[in-house]
Design an enzyme around this catalytic site. Structure first.
Site, PDB file in Angstrom:
ATOM      1  N   GLY A   7       0.819  -1.229   0.000  1.00  0.00           N
ATOM      2  CA  GLY A   7       0.000   0.000   0.000  1.00  0.00           C
ATOM      3  C   GLY A   7       0.839   1.259   0.000  1.00  0.00           C
ATOM      4  O   GLY A   7       0.549   2.228   0.703  1.00  0.00           O
ATOM      5  N   ALA A   8       1.888   1.258  -0.830  1.00  0.00           N
ATOM      6  CA  ALA A   8       2.907   2.318  -0.789  1.00  0.00           C
ATOM      7  C   ALA A   8       2.363   3.720  -1.078  1.00  0.00           C
ATOM      8  O   ALA A   8       2.975   4.712  -0.691  1.00  0.00           O
ATOM      9  CB  ALA A   8       4.024   1.991  -1.781  1.00  0.00           C
ATOM     10  N   GLY A  10      -0.422   4.944   0.106  1.00  0.00           N
ATOM     11  CA  GLY A  10      -1.330   5.386   1.173  1.00  0.00           C
ATOM     12  C   GLY A  10      -0.763   6.593   1.915  1.00  0.00           C
ATOM     13  O   GLY A  10       0.437   6.878   1.873  1.00  0.00           O
ATOM     14  N   LYS A  37      -0.520   4.263 -10.355  1.00  0.00           N
ATOM     15  CA  LYS A  37      -0.156   4.636  -8.993  1.00  0.00           C
ATOM     16  C   LYS A  37       1.348   4.459  -8.782  1.00  0.00           C
ATOM     17  O   LYS A  37       1.985   5.261  -8.098  1.00  0.00           O
ATOM     18  CB  LYS A  37      -0.968   3.831  -7.985  1.00  0.00           C
ATOM     19  CG  LYS A  37      -2.414   4.295  -7.968  1.00  0.00           C
ATOM     20  CD  LYS A  37      -3.314   3.458  -7.084  1.00  0.00           C
ATOM     21  CE  LYS A  37      -4.747   3.976  -7.253  1.00  0.00           C
ATOM     22  NZ  LYS A  37      -5.758   3.153  -6.605  1.00  0.00           N
ATOM     23  N   ASP A  57      -4.770  -7.322  -6.566  1.00  0.00           N
ATOM     24  CA  ASP A  57      -5.898  -7.679  -5.701  1.00  0.00           C
ATOM     25  C   ASP A  57      -5.431  -8.440  -4.472  1.00  0.00           C
ATOM     26  O   ASP A  57      -5.147  -9.634  -4.538  1.00  0.00           O
ATOM     27  CB  ASP A  57      -6.898  -8.532  -6.514  1.00  0.00           C
ATOM     28  CG  ASP A  57      -8.145  -8.866  -5.708  1.00  0.00           C
ATOM     29  OD1 ASP A  57      -8.269  -8.367  -4.563  1.00  0.00           O
ATOM     30  OD2 ASP A  57      -8.987  -9.621  -6.214  1.00  0.00           O
ATOM     31  N   ILE A  58      -5.381  -7.732  -3.339  1.00  0.00           N
ATOM     32  CA  ILE A  58      -4.861  -8.371  -2.126  1.00  0.00           C
ATOM     33  C   ILE A  58      -5.852  -9.368  -1.516  1.00  0.00           C
ATOM     34  O   ILE A  58      -5.520 -10.068  -0.564  1.00  0.00           O
ATOM     35  CB  ILE A  58      -4.426  -7.344  -1.048  1.00  0.00           C
ATOM     36  CG1 ILE A  58      -5.593  -6.433  -0.606  1.00  0.00           C
ATOM     37  CG2 ILE A  58      -3.263  -6.502  -1.523  1.00  0.00           C
ATOM     38  CD1 ILE A  58      -5.237  -5.520   0.561  1.00  0.00           C
ATOM     39  N   TYR A 164     -15.578  -1.617   8.844  1.00  0.00           N
ATOM     40  CA  TYR A 164     -14.164  -1.244   8.977  1.00  0.00           C
ATOM     41  C   TYR A 164     -13.560  -1.828  10.250  1.00  0.00           C
ATOM     42  O   TYR A 164     -12.514  -2.486  10.194  1.00  0.00           O
ATOM     43  CB  TYR A 164     -13.997   0.278   8.964  1.00  0.00           C
ATOM     44  CG  TYR A 164     -12.558   0.697   9.161  1.00  0.00           C
ATOM     45  CD1 TYR A 164     -11.617   0.520   8.147  1.00  0.00           C
ATOM     46  CD2 TYR A 164     -12.116   1.220  10.374  1.00  0.00           C
ATOM     47  CE1 TYR A 164     -10.284   0.868   8.331  1.00  0.00           C
ATOM     48  CE2 TYR A 164     -10.789   1.578  10.568  1.00  0.00           C
ATOM     49  CZ  TYR A 164      -9.880   1.403   9.547  1.00  0.00           C
ATOM     50  OH  TYR A 164      -8.556   1.741   9.736  1.00  0.00           O
ATOM     51  N   LYS A 168     -10.542  -4.692  10.484  1.00  0.00           N
ATOM     52  CA  LYS A 168      -9.255  -4.525  11.163  1.00  0.00           C
ATOM     53  C   LYS A 168      -9.103  -5.551  12.301  1.00  0.00           C
ATOM     54  O   LYS A 168      -8.029  -6.101  12.514  1.00  0.00           O
ATOM     55  CB  LYS A 168      -9.106  -3.097  11.711  1.00  0.00           C
ATOM     56  CG  LYS A 168      -9.126  -2.010  10.659  1.00  0.00           C
ATOM     57  CD  LYS A 168      -8.075  -2.195   9.567  1.00  0.00           C
ATOM     58  CE  LYS A 168      -6.661  -1.875   9.999  1.00  0.00           C
ATOM     59  NZ  LYS A 168      -5.698  -1.994   8.867  1.00  0.00           N
TER      60      LYS A 168
HETATM   61  P1  NDP Z   1      -5.144   5.372   2.748  1.00  0.00           P
HETATM   62  O1  NDP Z   1      -6.538   5.216   2.255  1.00  0.00           O
HETATM   63  O2  NDP Z   1      -4.404   6.580   2.366  1.00  0.00           O
HETATM   64  O3  NDP Z   1      -4.284   4.098   2.355  1.00  0.00           O
HETATM   65  C1  NDP Z   1      -4.824   2.826   2.239  1.00  0.00           C
HETATM   66  C2  NDP Z   1      -3.898   1.967   1.414  1.00  0.00           C
HETATM   67  O4  NDP Z   1      -4.449   0.657   1.313  1.00  0.00           O
HETATM   68  C3  NDP Z   1      -3.764   2.483  -0.028  1.00  0.00           C
HETATM   69  O5  NDP Z   1      -2.509   2.166  -0.525  1.00  0.00           O
HETATM   70  C4  NDP Z   1      -4.844   1.692  -0.735  1.00  0.00           C
HETATM   71  O6  NDP Z   1      -4.635   1.535  -2.120  1.00  0.00           O
HETATM   72  C5  NDP Z   1      -4.697   0.343  -0.053  1.00  0.00           C
HETATM   73  N1  NDP Z   1      -5.939  -0.414  -0.216  1.00  0.00           N
HETATM   74  C6  NDP Z   1      -7.162  -0.088   0.217  1.00  0.00           C
HETATM   75  N2  NDP Z   1      -8.063  -1.012  -0.158  1.00  0.00           N
HETATM   76  C7  NDP Z   1      -7.380  -1.938  -0.855  1.00  0.00           C
HETATM   77  C8  NDP Z   1      -7.742  -3.133  -1.522  1.00  0.00           C
HETATM   78  N3  NDP Z   1      -8.998  -3.562  -1.537  1.00  0.00           N
HETATM   79  N4  NDP Z   1      -6.782  -3.799  -2.159  1.00  0.00           N
HETATM   80  C9  NDP Z   1      -5.505  -3.363  -2.157  1.00  0.00           C
HETATM   81  N5  NDP Z   1      -5.098  -2.252  -1.544  1.00  0.00           N
HETATM   82  C10 NDP Z   1      -6.028  -1.551  -0.896  1.00  0.00           C
HETATM   83  O7  NDP Z   1      -5.279   5.264   4.335  1.00  0.00           O
HETATM   84  P2  NDP Z   1      -4.197   5.331   5.510  1.00  0.00           P
HETATM   85  O8  NDP Z   1      -2.855   5.642   5.022  1.00  0.00           O
HETATM   86  O9  NDP Z   1      -4.807   6.173   6.545  1.00  0.00           O
HETATM   87  O10 NDP Z   1      -4.249   3.827   6.048  1.00  0.00           O
HETATM   88  C11 NDP Z   1      -3.155   2.937   6.026  1.00  0.00           C
HETATM   89  C12 NDP Z   1      -3.357   1.866   7.071  1.00  0.00           C
HETATM   90  O11 NDP Z   1      -3.457   2.472   8.362  1.00  0.00           O
HETATM   91  C13 NDP Z   1      -4.625   1.033   6.894  1.00  0.00           C
HETATM   92  O12 NDP Z   1      -4.330  -0.295   7.216  1.00  0.00           O
HETATM   93  C14 NDP Z   1      -5.574   1.633   7.928  1.00  0.00           C
HETATM   94  O13 NDP Z   1      -6.542   0.716   8.345  1.00  0.00           O
HETATM   95  C15 NDP Z   1      -4.602   1.987   9.026  1.00  0.00           C
HETATM   96  N6  NDP Z   1      -5.100   3.000   9.966  1.00  0.00           N
HETATM   97  C16 NDP Z   1      -5.317   4.301   9.573  1.00  0.00           C
HETATM   98  C17 NDP Z   1      -5.774   5.231  10.482  1.00  0.00           C
HETATM   99  C18 NDP Z   1      -6.009   6.655  10.111  1.00  0.00           C
HETATM  100  O14 NDP Z   1      -6.573   7.412  10.920  1.00  0.00           O
HETATM  101  N7  NDP Z   1      -5.590   7.143   8.958  1.00  0.00           N
HETATM  102  C19 NDP Z   1      -6.042   4.861  11.887  1.00  0.00           C
HETATM  103  C20 NDP Z   1      -5.780   3.465  12.171  1.00  0.00           C
HETATM  104  C21 NDP Z   1      -5.319   2.588  11.246  1.00  0.00           C
HETATM  105  P3  NDP Z   1      -5.469   2.412  -3.190  1.00  0.00           P
HETATM  106  O15 NDP Z   1      -4.953   3.815  -3.081  1.00  0.00           O
HETATM  107  O16 NDP Z   1      -5.176   1.768  -4.477  1.00  0.00           O
HETATM  108  O17 NDP Z   1      -6.909   2.326  -2.783  1.00  0.00           O
END
Ligand code: NDP
Length: 341
Positions: A7-8, A10, A37, A57-58, A164, A168
């Site tokens: 998820g680089a 994110g 991306k 697709d994870i 959600y 988790k």
């Molecule tokens: P983002 O939405 O920015 O990042 C989520 C990442 O997960 C993206 O790279 C996204 O890819 C990927 N992803 C989401 N759905 C899928 C899927 N179905 N298949 C493959 N990849 C997927 O959110 P955050 O950076 O905030 O979150 C990162 C992690 O931190 C997550 O695990 C989240 O649960 C956890 N977290 C976040 C909190 C917050 O307040 N932000 C609090 C607690 C935990 P794509 O861009 O392609 O969708």
């Protein structure tokens, strides 16, 4: 050392990558869902030490096999951050629960298959949502610690109400189950990070769009309110700045003491009214334009809810967490700059 991060692209992952690449400390392999991306992230970091791979697709149980077949022997550390956060769907099992749970299992299975004796450390980004549900969170007298688990059921999760938090919770359980069943067959130690609401700027100014990632959107939404907009006086939680959370992810594998731990990475409690108060106090250009709510009422709300005791995590990490107002200020500064305000 080479670190793999899922998820680089994110919000949180980009901050982790920034810190990993700093001073050429680590080589990083990141997975994203599409070539587009990968290109975008590659152009932003412009680093010879960052390699991007597409994992479409994870949810598939062999999702990470190709990547680990190719790079597994180089990878010493695995950071699994990808999981559905913002989604619009009617099929919560398929679109939220399975990517979270199977994504976690497929990373761990790929390590076991291709590099069980060379990966040293795995860090799973779980969530405070796996620690406490809103019932426990808002219950006066309850004390929440690193040993607390959200009692959410599968039925509540697939019905959508708790999709959600269920995703988790069940994904983190799957990680610990894997670890307990396979600890003799893999070399790695595992640490789980359970972040609370994450605030703070995007890793790159260009990432500020109309809508932000789910947690920063909470702040962004208040910028689009009027003085008449009501502020929900019940909503409260705990926060951590994204830069501190990224540091915690590095510490989780750099510091041997953190092996086997569940870390609630939280600086302090806040109420949503507190966000509004910081916006009105620190940004004169917003005064008279956005929600006001009941200034100062936030502190009272915090006395009515549970107590979060993450002193164990704080002691183990030893990070001096950024204060709330600084985290909010930096988030909003970047948004206003992007909007030319
Ligand atoms: P983002 O939405 O920015 O990042 C989520 C990442 O997960 C993206 O790279 C996204 O890819 C990927 N992803 C989401 N759905 C899928 C899927 N179905 N298949 C493959 N990849 C997927 O959110 P955050 O950076 O905030 O979150 C990162 C992690 O931190 C997550 O695990 C989240 O649960 C956890 N977290 C976040 C909190 C917050 O307040 N932000 C609090 C607690 C935990 P794509 O861009 O392609 O969708």
């Amino acid at each position: 050392k080479t670190v793999f991060i899922s998820g680089a692209n994110g919000y949180i992952a980009q901050h982790i990558i920034k810190q990993l690449l700093k001073d050429n400390k680590y080589r990083v392999i990141g997975s994203v869902r599409s070539e587009d991306k990968a290109d975008r992230i590659g152009q932003q970091f412009k680093s010879p030490n960052l390699t991007l791979e597409v994992v479409p697709d994870i949810s598939k149980l062999n999702a990470f096999d190709n990547l680990f077949q190719k790079h597994g022997k180089d990878i010493k550390v695995v950071l699994h951050t990808s999981s559905p956060v913002s989604y619009s769907t009617d099929d919560y099992e398929k679109d939220v629960l399975l990517p979270a749970i199977n994504g976690t299992r497929s990373v761990l299975e790929a390590i076991k298959k291709y590099c069980p004796q060379t990966v040293e450390k795995v860090v799973i980004t779980s969530s405070y949502a796996a620690v406490a549900g809103s019932k426990q969170e808002y219950q006066r007298g309850t004390v929440i610690t690193e040993d607390t688990w959200n009692p959410v059921t599968w039925e509540e999760a697939i019905s959508g109400a708790e999709a959600y938090s269920g995703s988790k919770t069940f994904a983190e359980k799957a990680a610990w189950d894997f670890w307990n069943a396979n600890r003799d067959q893999v070399k790695f130690e595992m640490t789980v990070i359970n972040p609370v609401f994450v605030f703070g700027p995007q890793a790159f100014d260009q990432n500020v769009g109309k809508k932000l990632n789910a947690s920063c959107e909470i702040i962004n939404r208040y910028l689009n309110t009027t003085p008449e907009t009501e502020v929900d006086q019940k909503k409260a939680g705990s926060f951590i700045d994204v830069r501190d959370l990224a540091r915690a992810h590095l510490a989780a594998f750099e510091n041997a003491e953190l092996a086997g731990q569940r870390l609630i990475v939280a600086a302090a409690r806040f109420s949503f009214q507190d966000i509004v108060d910081v916006l009105n106090e620190d940004f004169p250009q917003l005064k008279g334009k956005i929600a006001i709510g009941k200034p100062g009422a936030g502190k009272r709300r915090l006395k009515e809810i549970s107590v979060l005791d993450n002193s164990k995590t704080k002691k183990l990490l030893g990070i001096d967490f950024m204060p709330f107002s600084k985290s909010i200020d930096d988030t909003v500064d970047q948004i206003l700059k992007a909007r030319g305000q």
